[in-house]
Design a protein around this motif. Structure first.
Motif, short mmCIF file in Angstrom:
data_model
loop_
_atom_site.label_atom_id
_atom_site.label_comp_id
_atom_site.label_asym_id
_atom_site.label_seq_id
_atom_site.Cartn_x
_atom_site.Cartn_y
_atom_site.Cartn_z
N PHE A 107 0.84 -1.20 0.00
CA PHE A 107 0.00 0.00 0.00
C PHE A 107 0.87 1.25 0.00
CE2 PHE A 107 -2.53 3.32 2.06
CZ PHE A 107 -3.69 3.27 1.31
N VAL A 108 1.93 1.26 0.80
CA VAL A 108 2.86 2.39 0.83
C VAL A 108 3.53 2.55 -0.53
CG1 VAL A 108 5.03 3.22 1.80
CG2 VAL A 108 3.26 2.30 3.31
N ILE A 127 -7.86 6.35 -5.97
CA ILE A 127 -7.26 5.03 -6.14
C ILE A 127 -6.99 4.37 -4.80
CG2 ILE A 127 -5.20 3.82 -6.95
CD1 ILE A 127 -5.08 5.88 -9.24
N LEU A 128 -6.45 5.13 -3.86
CA LEU A 128 -6.12 4.56 -2.55
C LEU A 128 -7.37 4.21 -1.76
CD1 LEU A 128 -3.05 6.73 -1.49
CD2 LEU A 128 -3.08 4.46 -2.52
N GLU A 129 -8.43 4.99 -1.89
CA GLU A 129 -9.67 4.67 -1.19
C GLU A 129 -10.28 3.38 -1.72
OE1 GLU A 129 -12.15 8.11 -1.45
OE2 GLU A 129 -11.23 9.08 0.31
N VAL A 130 -10.18 3.16 -3.02
CA VAL A 130 -10.67 1.90 -3.60
C VAL A 130 -9.85 0.74 -3.05
CG1 VAL A 130 -10.85 0.55 -5.73
CG2 VAL A 130 -11.59 2.93 -5.69
N ALA A 222 -3.26 7.41 3.18
CA ALA A 222 -3.88 7.99 1.98
C ALA A 222 -4.00 9.50 2.13
CB ALA A 222 -5.24 7.35 1.74
N ASP A 223 -4.38 9.96 3.31
CA ASP A 223 -4.50 11.39 3.57
C ASP A 223 -3.15 12.08 3.49
OD1 ASP A 223 -6.04 13.58 4.00
OD2 ASP A 223 -6.40 13.22 6.14
N ILE A 224 -2.12 11.41 4.01
CA ILE A 224 -0.77 11.98 3.98
C ILE A 224 -0.24 12.05 2.55
CG2 ILE A 224 1.60 11.63 4.72
CD1 ILE A 224 -0.40 12.60 6.90
N PHE A 225 -0.46 11.00 1.77
CA PHE A 225 -0.02 11.01 0.37
C PHE A 225 -0.70 12.17 -0.38
CE2 PHE A 225 0.72 6.21 0.83
CZ PHE A 225 2.07 6.39 1.08
N PHE A 226 -1.97 12.38 -0.08
CA PHE A 226 -2.71 13.49 -0.70
C PHE A 226 -2.05 14.82 -0.35
CE2 PHE A 226 -6.06 16.70 -0.55
CZ PHE A 226 -6.67 16.53 -1.79
#
Length: 245
Positions: A107-108, A127-130, A222-226
């Motif tokens: 995932f990372v 994409i990450l939420e899916v 996912a939030d951090i990547f955003f």
């Protein structure tokens, strides 16, 4: 090693055995192979029929988390995120490629790859939420085998009791054989209710908590990547991280 889980299981089973002893009964009378086979094998069969082999095997494999739960992913992620944020601000987003190549968590690696490839912020989150939804669905399907076992075991215990009583009725003319049939009847009920409430359902609830924690960790990532893709500073990223703890 989760000693609380081991202690809870030991305490629950010990309470049954101690209660039997205090009531003047023999602990050995609770050891009825026929009753155990009916309840355990019947429960496994019902769960297999409901869940399928894939979910069943995955759920059984997850049971190891009860004794040896996964390490705290938030603590490790915090150190990684600080390194990603500092590197991206100092050297640019393409510099995250080296972290992507060394990442052990798929995932990372996916999140970092999306950033390096220049994906839009909205696409990264989508994409990450899916990915998170797919992970959660699969894990919860596997955990459901323990919930299902907790639901089926008491009923199958009653079936075992009925089988024991049928055996009793068939041997009314032989009083010497009545005791074993009655014992199987009542012990089957104990096995069904006991396994459901002391083993299966507690395991299900603990595994659900572990899965929920992992989902929360992935949502944080996912939030951090955003945020990293959008160029947020370290303070904003730190505040987002703290909101997940």
């Amino acid at each position: 090693m989760d000693w609380a889980s081991l202690g809870g299981l030991f305490l629950g089973l010990s309470a049954l055995l101690l209660g039997q002893h205090l009531e003047g009964g023999h602990v050995g009378s609770l050891l009825q192979p026929a009753a155990f086979v009916v309840v355990f094998a019947g429960t496994v069969g019902a769960v297999l029929l409901q869940s399928g082999m894939g979910n069943f095997l995955r759920g059984v494999a997850m049971a190891r988390w009860i004794i040896a739960p996964p390490k705290d992913g938030f603590a490790a992620a915090s150190l990684q995120i600080q390194a990603w944020s500092a590197t991206a601000r100092r050297e640019g987003l393409l510099s995250l490629e080296r972290f992507q190549e060394s990442a052990r968590d798929p995932f990372v690696a996916k999140g970092l790859r999306l950033i390096v490839d220049g994906a839009e912020q909205g696409k990264i989150r989508e994409i990450l939420e899916v990915d998170i939804s797919s992970y959660e669905r699969k894990e919860r399907q596997a955990v459901k085998i323990w919930e299902a076992a907790g639901g089926y075991a008491p009923t199958i215990g009653i079936l075992g009791a009925v089988l024991g009583l049928i055996h009793v009725m068939e041997n009314l003319s032989e009083p010497a054989r009545l005791g074993s049939g009655i014992a199987v009847a009542f012990v089957a009920t104990i096995y069904g209710v006991g396994l459901a409430n002391l083993v299966f359902l507690p395991i299900a609830n603990k595994l659900k908590a572990i899965v929920a924690e992992e989902v929360s960790r992935r949502e944080m990532l996912a939030d951090i990547f955003f945020s990293i893709a959008g160029g947020d500073n370290a303070r904003v990223i730190q505040e987002k991280m703290s909101a997940y703890r």
